[in-house]
Design a protein around this motif. Structure first.
Motif, PDB file in Angstrom:
ATOM      1  N   LEU A  23      69.962  -0.006  34.732  1.00 51.98           N
ATOM      2  CA  LEU A  23      71.410   0.087  34.590  1.00 51.98           C
ATOM      3  C   LEU A  23      71.893   1.526  34.699  1.00 51.98           C
ATOM      4  CD1 LEU A  23      72.160  -2.511  31.778  1.00 51.98           C
ATOM      5  CD2 LEU A  23      72.778  -2.657  34.191  1.00 51.98           C
ATOM      6  N   LEU A  24      71.187   2.454  34.076  1.00 50.83           N
ATOM      7  CA  LEU A  24      71.564   3.862  34.165  1.00 50.83           C
ATOM      8  C   LEU A  24      71.488   4.379  35.596  1.00 50.83           C
ATOM      9  CD1 LEU A  24      69.880   5.326  30.957  1.00 50.83           C
ATOM     10  CD2 LEU A  24      72.316   4.985  31.388  1.00 50.83           C
ATOM     11  N   VAL A  25      70.455   3.970  36.330  1.00 57.42           N
ATOM     12  CA  VAL A  25      70.322   4.388  37.724  1.00 57.42           C
ATOM     13  C   VAL A  25      71.460   3.816  38.560  1.00 57.42           C
ATOM     14  CG1 VAL A  25      68.884   4.122  39.786  1.00 57.42           C
ATOM     15  CG2 VAL A  25      67.840   4.788  37.623  1.00 57.42           C
ATOM     16  N   LEU A  26      71.832   2.554  38.328  1.00 55.40           N
ATOM     17  CA  LEU A  26      72.936   1.946  39.076  1.00 55.40           C
ATOM     18  C   LEU A  26      74.268   2.635  38.789  1.00 55.40           C
ATOM     19  CD1 LEU A  26      72.075  -1.851  38.853  1.00 55.40           C
ATOM     20  CD2 LEU A  26      71.970  -0.379  40.860  1.00 55.40           C
ATOM     21  N   VAL A  30      76.655   4.686  41.523  1.00 65.52           N
ATOM     22  CA  VAL A  30      78.074   4.406  41.757  1.00 65.52           C
ATOM     23  C   VAL A  30      78.906   5.668  41.561  1.00 65.52           C
ATOM     24  CG1 VAL A  30      80.073   3.137  40.858  1.00 65.52           C
ATOM     25  CG2 VAL A  30      77.921   1.953  41.247  1.00 65.52           C
ATOM     26  N   VAL A  31      78.643   6.415  40.509  1.00 67.40           N
ATOM     27  CA  VAL A  31      79.365   7.669  40.262  1.00 67.40           C
ATOM     28  C   VAL A  31      79.132   8.648  41.409  1.00 67.40           C
ATOM     29  CG1 VAL A  31      79.474   9.701  38.758  1.00 67.40           C
ATOM     30  CG2 VAL A  31      79.444   7.419  37.766  1.00 67.40           C
ATOM     31  N   ALA A  32      77.902   8.765  41.890  1.00 66.84           N
ATOM     32  CA  ALA A  32      77.602   9.678  42.995  1.00 66.84           C
ATOM     33  C   ALA A  32      78.344   9.267  44.260  1.00 66.84           C
ATOM     34  CB  ALA A  32      76.098   9.713  43.246  1.00 66.84           C
ATOM     35  N   ILE A  33      78.443   7.978  44.533  1.00 60.98           N
ATOM     36  CA  ILE A  33      79.155   7.509  45.721  1.00 60.98           C
ATOM     37  C   ILE A  33      80.646   7.808  45.608  1.00 60.98           C
ATOM     38  CG2 ILE A  33      79.869   5.423  46.954  1.00 60.98           C
ATOM     39  CD1 ILE A  33      77.024   4.333  46.389  1.00 60.98           C
ATOM     40  N   VAL A  34      81.228   7.587  44.442  1.00 58.44           N
ATOM     41  CA  VAL A  34      82.652   7.857  44.251  1.00 58.44           C
ATOM     42  C   VAL A  34      82.943   9.345  44.381  1.00 58.44           C
ATOM     43  CG1 VAL A  34      84.518   7.812  42.542  1.00 58.44           C
ATOM     44  CG2 VAL A  34      83.088   5.800  42.881  1.00 58.44           C
TER      45      VAL A  34
END
Length: 94
Positions: A23-26, A30-34
């Motif tokens: 979950l932390l990796v996901l 998502v934060v990195a993509i945004v």
């Protein structure tokens, strides 16, 4: 046949930790993509128009809307409204 701890040993803890790690990796992905999809800070403006080289960005739509609302509520008289709007849309050269 149970071995030692009745089935509640390290397996459950490892599985729970693995799910938490996943979950932390996901979330980090998502934060990195945004963050990667956002434009650089220098090119972001509030009015939606890109700033011209060597010129200050224009007024934000929010400031003009707030001025319009204050004028509609009677908080600003007509002369003050016109002066402030002129300053927001055509700032004096410095």
């Amino acid at each position: 046949m149970m071995y030692g701890d009745g089935g509640w040993g390290w397996g459950w803890w490892m599985m729970g930790g693995g799910v938490l790690l996943l979950l932390l990796v996901l979330v980090a992905a998502v934060v990195a993509i945004v963050v990667a999809g956002r434009p650089p800070r220098e090119t972001r403006t509030t009015s939606g128009t890109p700033p011209v080289q060597g010129q200050a960005p224009g007024p934000s739509d929010e400031a003009l809307q707030e001025l319009d609302l204050r004028f509609a509520r009677g908080e600003v008289d007509e002369d003050g409204y016109r002066r402030t709007r002129a300053l927001l849309t055509h700032p004096p050269a410095s």
